[in-house]
Design a protein around this motif. Structure first.
Motif, mmCIF file in Angstrom:
data_model
loop_
_atom_site.group_PDB
_atom_site.id
_atom_site.type_symbol
_atom_site.label_atom_id
_atom_site.label_comp_id
_atom_site.label_asym_id
_atom_site.label_seq_id
_atom_site.Cartn_x
_atom_site.Cartn_y
_atom_site.Cartn_z
ATOM 1 N N THR A 179 -30.712 -12.687 -29.421
ATOM 2 C CA THR A 179 -29.954 -12.186 -30.580
ATOM 3 C C THR A 179 -30.869 -11.665 -31.687
ATOM 4 O O THR A 179 -30.502 -11.673 -32.854
ATOM 5 C CB THR A 179 -29.036 -13.289 -31.141
ATOM 6 N N THR B 116 -25.444 -13.334 -38.898
ATOM 7 C CA THR B 116 -24.288 -13.255 -39.798
ATOM 8 C C THR B 116 -24.687 -13.215 -41.270
ATOM 9 O O THR B 116 -23.836 -13.344 -42.146
ATOM 10 C CB THR B 116 -23.318 -14.424 -39.552
ATOM 11 N N MET C 82 -22.158 -9.616 -27.941
ATOM 12 C CA MET C 82 -22.351 -11.011 -28.326
ATOM 13 C C MET C 82 -21.588 -11.941 -27.383
ATOM 14 O O MET C 82 -22.057 -13.046 -27.075
ATOM 15 C CB MET C 82 -21.900 -11.234 -29.771
ATOM 16 N N GLN D 256 -20.843 -10.002 -38.288
ATOM 17 C CA GLN D 256 -22.118 -9.789 -37.620
ATOM 18 C C GLN D 256 -22.842 -8.602 -38.252
ATOM 19 O O GLN D 256 -22.342 -7.482 -38.245
ATOM 20 C CB GLN D 256 -21.906 -9.540 -36.129
ATOM 21 N N THR E 281 -17.483 -6.861 -36.714
ATOM 22 C CA THR E 281 -18.843 -6.361 -36.669
ATOM 23 C C THR E 281 -19.034 -5.365 -37.792
ATOM 24 O O THR E 281 -18.254 -4.426 -37.943
ATOM 25 C CB THR E 281 -19.144 -5.692 -35.322
#
Length: 412
Positions: A385, A60, A221, A211, A3
């Motif tokens: 998301t 991403t 996630m 991410q 992340t």
């Protein structure tokens, strides 16, 4: 999954546009990837065909990398120095999403080597080149999982597959592909379908894993993926990312308004479980004491829905937010998302899903019931998301609301 927390835009309210701009600061890995994409185009520009596929979860950085590489390509194409391998090439970026087209074209105004005309919808591109017997050198495709996989005369596409047509019209194709964001039968994709179409074409695939959107620990996630697959995990641990469960949608809306006042780009979203018809009238999402109109269709508005100030007084759908960043998202899980006490699992009921257009044009699909639930799960994943800083959830289904409340009370 690694992340990466990164905020380079001083004004959070402009984050939606900033994250796609070629001027946005990239990580070293992203810079390397942009170089790799440009190198791929340079290597294959004189070949008969070549395809580069960018895969990765929502958030991403696929679109940012794609647009930055496209800007580099266009800089070469428009150069008059005579030293670049892609000079005078004819290139375009396609995306089958009207709100994303607005965003790309707005960004192009401030980038010297880009033009608004560099961005187009796939159907317009295909029809124009067929009419002129033209050909493109390099075609970039964002959200390629939204390309049509069957004829759609209503939208002026009369061939059988948009990607197949694009491959006939371009020498090099660079595409973003995420089968978890397929939302309609008429654009129903999976990896097997893509492989079959590309099997005779030299193809390279790159998977992005870092991410950049959801600024949370990996457990967030992980929880979202499991929820969309029907599984209820223990809620993510308390952290800087603001994850909350609500028993009252009206209270959730009040908190989202406060978030929007504080840092902007905070909106209410809902699963497509409340009636909505494009007839010029307002339609409303209503659950408990909460009642707010669905997003208004304004195709001529210069700003995407998420960036319009008035959209704080509307409920966004998967179609208005796909591809966009929000800072905070309040999600209303509508009637089609319920809970089975016997199995302790999330269930999706296509009979309660109001997006009937999503299930038209079944084509060669054999198991349509499974495909319907797949589309619904994808739409759910997309809206869950969107948020960078916080995710708020409210369930219309009483049993699901009670189960989430138990998880909330037991949260570590």
């Amino acid at each position: 999954m690694k992340t990466v927390f990164r905020t380079t835009a001083s004004d959070e309210r402009s984050a939606s546009a900033a994250r796609l701009s070629p001027d946005f600061d990239l990580t070293d890995a992203q810079k390397h990837l942009v170089d790799r994409i440009v190198g791929f185009c340079e290597t294959h520009t004189h070949d008969q065909q070549a395809v580069l596929v960018l895969e990765g979860d929502a958030g991403t950085g696929k679109s940012l990398v794609l647009n930055t590489a496209f800007s580099r390509i266009q800089e070469q194409a428009r150069s008059r120095d005579g030293i670049y391998p892609l000079q005078e090439t004819n290139n375009i970026l396609l995306v089958n999403h009207p709100e994303m087209i607005k965003l790309y074209r707005n960004i192009a105004v401030n980038i010297p080597n880009l033009r608004k005309k560099d961005y187009e919808r796939p159907t317009s591109f295909i029809n124009n080149l067929h009419k002129s017997s033209g050909h493109a050198d390099i075609v970039f495709i964002d959200e390629a999982h939204l390309l049509l996989t069957r004829s759609d005369p209503y939208n002026h596409f009369r061939q059988s597959n948009q990607l197949e047509e694009i491959l006939r019209l371009a020498r090099v194709v660079v595409m973003v592909f995420d089968p978890r964001q397929t939302l309609k039968f008429k654009g129903y994709w999976d990896k097997a379908h893509l492989r079959a179409l590309l099997q005779d074409i030299p193809t390279e695939t790159i998977r992005l894993t870092d991410q950049f959107r959801v600024q949370a620990h990996p457990d967030v996630m992980r929880w979202i993926r499991a929820f969309c697959d029907g599984q209820l995990l223990t809620l993510p641990a308390k952290q800087e990312y603001d994850f909350q469960i609500y028993d009252d949608a009206a209270r959730m809306y009040e908190d989202i308004r406060e978030c929007d006042h504080r840092c902007g780009l905070s909106r209410i979203l809902a699963t497509y479980d409340f009636p909505y018809t494009l007839n010029g009238n307002d339609h409303f999402v209503q659950t408990g004491d909460f009642r707010l109109r669905w997003d208004r269709n304004q195709p001529s508005h210069p700003l995407p829905w998420a960036e319009r100030p008035d959209s704080i007084d509307e409920v966004g759908s998967v179609y208005t937010v796909q591809g966009f960043d929000l800072n905070y998202a309040g999600i209303i899980l509508g009637p089609s998302v319920s809970y089975d006490r016997t199995t302790d699992r999330i269930t999706l009921d296509p009979a309660l899903y109001e997006d009937s257009a999503a299930f038209t044009g079944r084509g060669n699909l054999v198991d349509t019931d499974t495909a319907k639930r797949h589309v619904m799960a994808n739409a759910l994943f997309v809206i869950l998301t969107r948020a960078r800083k916080g995710l708020f959830l409210y369930a219309h289904d009483e049993a699901l609301r009670a189960r989430l409340h138990v998880l909330w009370n037991n949260r570590a």
